[in-house]
Design a protein around this motif. Structure first.
Motif, PDB file in Angstrom:
ATOM      1  N   VAL A   1     -71.650 -38.265  83.316  1.00 29.82           N
ATOM      2  CA  VAL A   1     -72.714 -38.767  82.440  1.00 29.82           C
ATOM      3  C   VAL A   1     -73.434 -37.597  81.785  1.00 29.82           C
ATOM      4  CG1 VAL A   1     -74.894 -40.051  82.335  1.00 29.82           C
ATOM      5  CG2 VAL A   1     -73.024 -40.894  83.768  1.00 29.82           C
ATOM      6  N   MET A   2     -73.698 -36.547  82.563  1.00 24.63           N
ATOM      7  CA  MET A   2     -74.358 -35.363  82.011  1.00 24.63           C
ATOM      8  C   MET A   2     -73.534 -34.768  80.875  1.00 24.63           C
ATOM      9  SD  MET A   2     -77.314 -34.449  83.485  1.00 24.63           S
ATOM     10  CE  MET A   2     -77.459 -32.668  83.556  1.00 24.63           C
ATOM     11  N   GLN A   3     -72.221 -34.732  81.055  1.00 27.07           N
ATOM     12  CA  GLN A   3     -71.353 -34.187  80.014  1.00 27.07           C
ATOM     13  C   GLN A   3     -71.400 -35.042  78.758  1.00 27.07           C
ATOM     14  OE1 GLN A   3     -69.772 -31.230  79.922  1.00 27.07           O
ATOM     15  NE2 GLN A   3     -69.413 -31.810  77.779  1.00 27.07           N
ATOM     16  N   ASN A   4     -71.442 -36.374  78.924  1.00 27.07           N
ATOM     17  CA  ASN A   4     -71.579 -37.270  77.778  1.00 27.07           C
ATOM     18  C   ASN A   4     -72.859 -36.971  77.006  1.00 27.07           C
ATOM     19  OD1 ASN A   4     -70.195 -39.925  79.741  1.00 27.07           O
ATOM     20  ND2 ASN A   4     -69.174 -38.862  78.070  1.00 27.07           N
ATOM     21  N   ILE A   5     -73.944 -36.789  77.728  1.00 26.39           N
ATOM     22  CA  ILE A   5     -75.235 -36.539  77.075  1.00 26.39           C
ATOM     23  C   ILE A   5     -75.228 -35.181  76.383  1.00 26.39           C
ATOM     24  CG2 ILE A   5     -77.726 -36.326  77.424  1.00 26.39           C
ATOM     25  CD1 ILE A   5     -76.523 -39.150  77.832  1.00 26.39           C
ATOM     26  N   ARG A   6     -74.663 -34.183  77.039  1.00 23.18           N
ATOM     27  CA  ARG A   6     -74.597 -32.844  76.405  1.00 23.18           C
ATOM     28  C   ARG A   6     -73.796 -32.901  75.104  1.00 23.18           C
ATOM     29  NH1 ARG A   6     -73.617 -31.027  81.932  1.00 23.18           N
ATOM     30  NH2 ARG A   6     -75.497 -30.008  82.752  1.00 23.18           N
TER      31      ARG A   6
ATOM     32  N   ALA B   1     -82.484 -30.193  94.777  1.00 21.99           N
ATOM     33  CA  ALA B   1     -82.832 -30.455  93.386  1.00 21.99           C
ATOM     34  C   ALA B   1     -81.639 -30.192  92.483  1.00 21.99           C
ATOM     35  CB  ALA B   1     -84.011 -29.584  92.955  1.00 21.99           C
ATOM     36  N   LEU B   2     -81.286 -31.209  91.693  1.00 18.22           N
ATOM     37  CA  LEU B   2     -80.158 -31.094  90.777  1.00 18.22           C
ATOM     38  C   LEU B   2     -80.622 -31.417  89.356  1.00 18.22           C
ATOM     39  CD1 LEU B   2     -77.391 -32.894  92.870  1.00 18.22           C
ATOM     40  CD2 LEU B   2     -77.727 -30.418  92.597  1.00 18.22           C
ATOM     41  N   PRO B   3     -79.971 -30.816  88.350  1.00 13.94           N
ATOM     42  CA  PRO B   3     -80.393 -31.069  86.961  1.00 13.94           C
ATOM     43  C   PRO B   3     -80.018 -32.477  86.510  1.00 13.94           C
ATOM     44  CG  PRO B   3     -78.422 -29.730  86.993  1.00 13.94           C
ATOM     45  CD  PRO B   3     -78.865 -29.842  88.420  1.00 13.94           C
ATOM     46  N   CYS B   4     -80.832 -32.998  85.609  1.00 12.99           N
ATOM     47  CA  CYS B   4     -80.540 -34.291  84.977  1.00 12.99           C
ATOM     48  C   CYS B   4     -81.239 -34.303  83.620  1.00 12.99           C
ATOM     49  CB  CYS B   4     -81.008 -35.464  85.845  1.00 12.99           C
ATOM     50  SG  CYS B   4     -82.814 -35.652  85.946  1.00 12.99           S
ATOM     51  N   PHE B   5     -80.979 -35.332  82.858  1.00 18.31           N
ATOM     52  CA  PHE B   5     -81.704 -35.568  81.616  1.00 18.31           C
ATOM     53  C   PHE B   5     -82.528 -36.846  81.779  1.00 18.31           C
ATOM     54  CE2 PHE B   5     -78.067 -33.146  79.871  1.00 18.31           C
ATOM     55  CZ  PHE B   5     -78.767 -32.156  79.200  1.00 18.31           C
ATOM     56  N   GLU B   6     -83.664 -36.876  81.134  1.00 23.94           N
ATOM     57  CA  GLU B   6     -84.454 -38.101  81.060  1.00 23.94           C
ATOM     58  C   GLU B   6     -84.416 -38.570  79.617  1.00 23.94           C
ATOM     59  OE1 GLU B   6     -88.171 -36.806  82.613  1.00 23.94           O
ATOM     60  OE2 GLU B   6     -87.607 -37.221  84.696  1.00 23.94           O
TER      61      GLU B   6
ATOM     62  N   LEU C   1     -86.572 -35.488  70.501  1.00 27.94           N
ATOM     63  CA  LEU C   1     -87.500 -36.518  70.969  1.00 27.94           C
ATOM     64  C   LEU C   1     -86.815 -37.582  71.821  1.00 27.94           C
ATOM     65  CD1 LEU C   1     -89.635 -37.089  67.732  1.00 27.94           C
ATOM     66  CD2 LEU C   1     -90.165 -35.633  69.702  1.00 27.94           C
ATOM     67  N   ASP C   2     -85.497 -37.522  71.915  1.00 28.63           N
ATOM     68  CA  ASP C   2     -84.743 -38.548  72.632  1.00 28.63           C
ATOM     69  C   ASP C   2     -84.516 -38.218  74.097  1.00 28.63           C
ATOM     70  OD1 ASP C   2     -84.405 -40.042  70.256  1.00 28.63           O
ATOM     71  OD2 ASP C   2     -82.667 -38.806  69.702  1.00 28.63           O
ATOM     72  N   PHE C   3     -84.742 -36.989  74.496  1.00 28.52           N
ATOM     73  CA  PHE C   3     -84.430 -36.585  75.867  1.00 28.52           C
ATOM     74  C   PHE C   3     -85.254 -35.365  76.251  1.00 28.52           C
ATOM     75  CE2 PHE C   3     -82.043 -33.679  73.322  1.00 28.52           C
ATOM     76  CZ  PHE C   3     -82.010 -32.507  74.060  1.00 28.52           C
ATOM     77  N   LYS C   4     -85.251 -35.095  77.536  1.00 29.56           N
ATOM     78  CA  LYS C   4     -85.755 -33.805  78.016  1.00 29.56           C
ATOM     79  C   LYS C   4     -85.022 -33.455  79.299  1.00 29.56           C
ATOM     80  CE  LYS C   4     -89.549 -34.503  81.211  1.00 29.56           C
ATOM     81  NZ  LYS C   4     -90.891 -34.027  81.563  1.00 29.56           N
TER      82      LYS C   4
ATOM     83  N   VAL D   1     -88.967 -43.672  80.305  1.00 30.21           N
ATOM     84  CA  VAL D   1     -87.714 -42.918  80.258  1.00 30.21           C
ATOM     85  C   VAL D   1     -86.825 -43.351  81.418  1.00 30.21           C
ATOM     86  CG1 VAL D   1     -88.780 -40.895  79.172  1.00 30.21           C
ATOM     87  CG2 VAL D   1     -88.631 -41.025  81.667  1.00 30.21           C
ATOM     88  N   VAL D   2     -85.535 -43.090  81.282  1.00 30.98           N
ATOM     89  CA  VAL D   2     -84.582 -43.340  82.357  1.00 30.98           C
ATOM     90  C   VAL D   2     -83.775 -42.075  82.571  1.00 30.98           C
ATOM     91  CG1 VAL D   2     -82.834 -44.274  80.776  1.00 30.98           C
ATOM     92  CG2 VAL D   2     -82.749 -44.860  83.215  1.00 30.98           C
ATOM     93  N   SER D   3     -83.539 -41.717  83.821  1.00 33.88           N
ATOM     94  CA  SER D   3     -82.809 -40.486  84.116  1.00 33.88           C
ATOM     95  C   SER D   3     -81.303 -40.738  84.106  1.00 33.88           C
ATOM     96  CB  SER D   3     -83.234 -39.926  85.479  1.00 33.88           C
ATOM     97  OG  SER D   3     -82.669 -40.689  86.528  1.00 33.88           O
ATOM     98  N   THR D   4     -80.551 -39.687  83.854  1.00 35.82           N
ATOM     99  CA  THR D   4     -79.099 -39.812  83.875  1.00 35.82           C
ATOM    100  C   THR D   4     -78.605 -40.135  85.284  1.00 35.82           C
ATOM    101  OG1 THR D   4     -79.067 -37.385  84.039  1.00 35.82           O
ATOM    102  CG2 THR D   4     -78.578 -38.361  81.882  1.00 35.82           C
ATOM    103  N   GLU D   5     -79.364 -39.756  86.295  1.00 39.26           N
ATOM    104  CA  GLU D   5     -78.981 -40.078  87.678  1.00 39.26           C
ATOM    105  C   GLU D   5     -79.027 -41.587  87.890  1.00 39.26           C
ATOM    106  OE1 GLU D   5     -79.692 -41.174  91.786  1.00 39.26           O
ATOM    107  OE2 GLU D   5     -81.320 -41.069  90.302  1.00 39.26           O
ATOM    108  N   VAL D   6     -80.056 -42.246  87.338  1.00 38.97           N
ATOM    109  CA  VAL D   6     -80.149 -43.697  87.428  1.00 38.97           C
ATOM    110  C   VAL D   6     -79.037 -44.353  86.606  1.00 38.97           C
ATOM    111  CG1 VAL D   6     -81.559 -45.713  86.785  1.00 38.97           C
ATOM    112  CG2 VAL D   6     -82.619 -43.756  87.924  1.00 38.97           C
ATOM    113  N   ILE D   7     -78.805 -43.814  85.407  1.00 36.62           N
ATOM    114  CA  ILE D   7     -77.746 -44.364  84.546  1.00 36.62           C
ATOM    115  C   ILE D   7     -76.397 -44.291  85.262  1.00 36.62           C
ATOM    116  CG2 ILE D   7     -76.453 -44.033  82.405  1.00 36.62           C
ATOM    117  CD1 ILE D   7     -79.054 -42.990  81.152  1.00 36.62           C
TER     118      ILE D   7
END
Length: 229
Positions: A30-35, A60-65, A46-49, A13-19
């Motif tokens: 980026v988080m808004q794009n994913i949401r 600690a900040l929220p992200c998606f993987e 199955l594509d994210f968590k 997996v890759v995190s949105t922070e890395v992206i």
């Protein structure tokens, strides 16, 4: 290559922070794009968590993987100053992981085969000594295994464990290279035949050494050069 992906339960997996970093975008954008992709159901469960990461202030900040599929779906919608370079690096990272996983699976198959081939050799030792009316002790098996280890590895299993900081409960085959495992497997298989033929220890050792020199010595040297490159 910098490690841009991580593996969770066997899935890369890759995190949105890395992206965000790789694409040159703000992470909140980026988080808004994913949401948006989640809300439109272009990204499925199955594509994210949801996850979190630590920023420079150790907060600690929220992200998606995202899985590889999730990333590939999201990639065209993210943009950024470094989008093209970021896409290449992340896609290459997923490809690299798949290649490494494939190689590891092949090596594990070799390890499993070596484990299976060990049992017939120990059975042959047991049968041979019983036919001679002799007792069988555990060191008869370890002596035979160490003969093969010395030929292939240049040392006994005990010394190999110490040199590589391997616990006593762990199998050394799990720390061997593919070619080392192949060599040991072939020699175990041949040794089983030699024991059943009634050959003594010295004769077995000499023939196994010749077999190793002929079939595996150069391959091991070449493998070590590849691994060191």
């Amino acid at each position: 290559m910098k490690h841009l992906i991580k593996v969770i339960n066997g899935t890369p997996v890759v995190s949105t922070e890395v992206i965000a970093t790789e694409f040159g975008r703000r992470h909140d954008n980026v988080m808004q794009n994913i949401r948006s992709l989640i809300e439109s159901r272009h990204l499925g469960g199955l594509d994210f968590k949801e996850s979190s990461y630590l920023n420079k202030q150790n907060k600690a900040l929220p992200c998606f993987e995202l899985t590889e599929r999730g990333f590939l779906i999201a990639m065209p919608f993210i943009g950024g100053d470094k989008a093209r370079d970021g896409q290449v690096r992340l896609v290459d990272s997923f490809i690299s992981y798949r290649e490494k996983a494939k190689q590891e699976a092949a090596i594990q198959a070799e390890r499993d085969l070596a484990r299976v081939e060990y049992r017939p050799m120990t059975n042959a030792i047991k049968t041979s000594r019983e036919l001679e009316g002799k007792e069988v002790d555990h060191y008869h098996f370890s002596n035979e295994a160490n003969m093969i280890n010395r030929i292939v590895l240049g040392t006994t299993s005990a010394k190999f464990r110490k040199e590589n900081d391997i616990g006593k409960a762990e199998a050394i085959r799990d720390y061997l290279t593919a070619e080392q495992i192949r060599a040991i497997t072939e020699l175990q298989r041949a040794d089983t035949v030699f024991i059943n033929m009634g050959w003594d220890y010295d004769k077995r050792k000499a023939e196994l050494t010749t077999m190793f020199e002929r079939n595996h010595r150069q391959l091991l040297i070449e493998e070590q050069h590849r691994l060191a490159a």
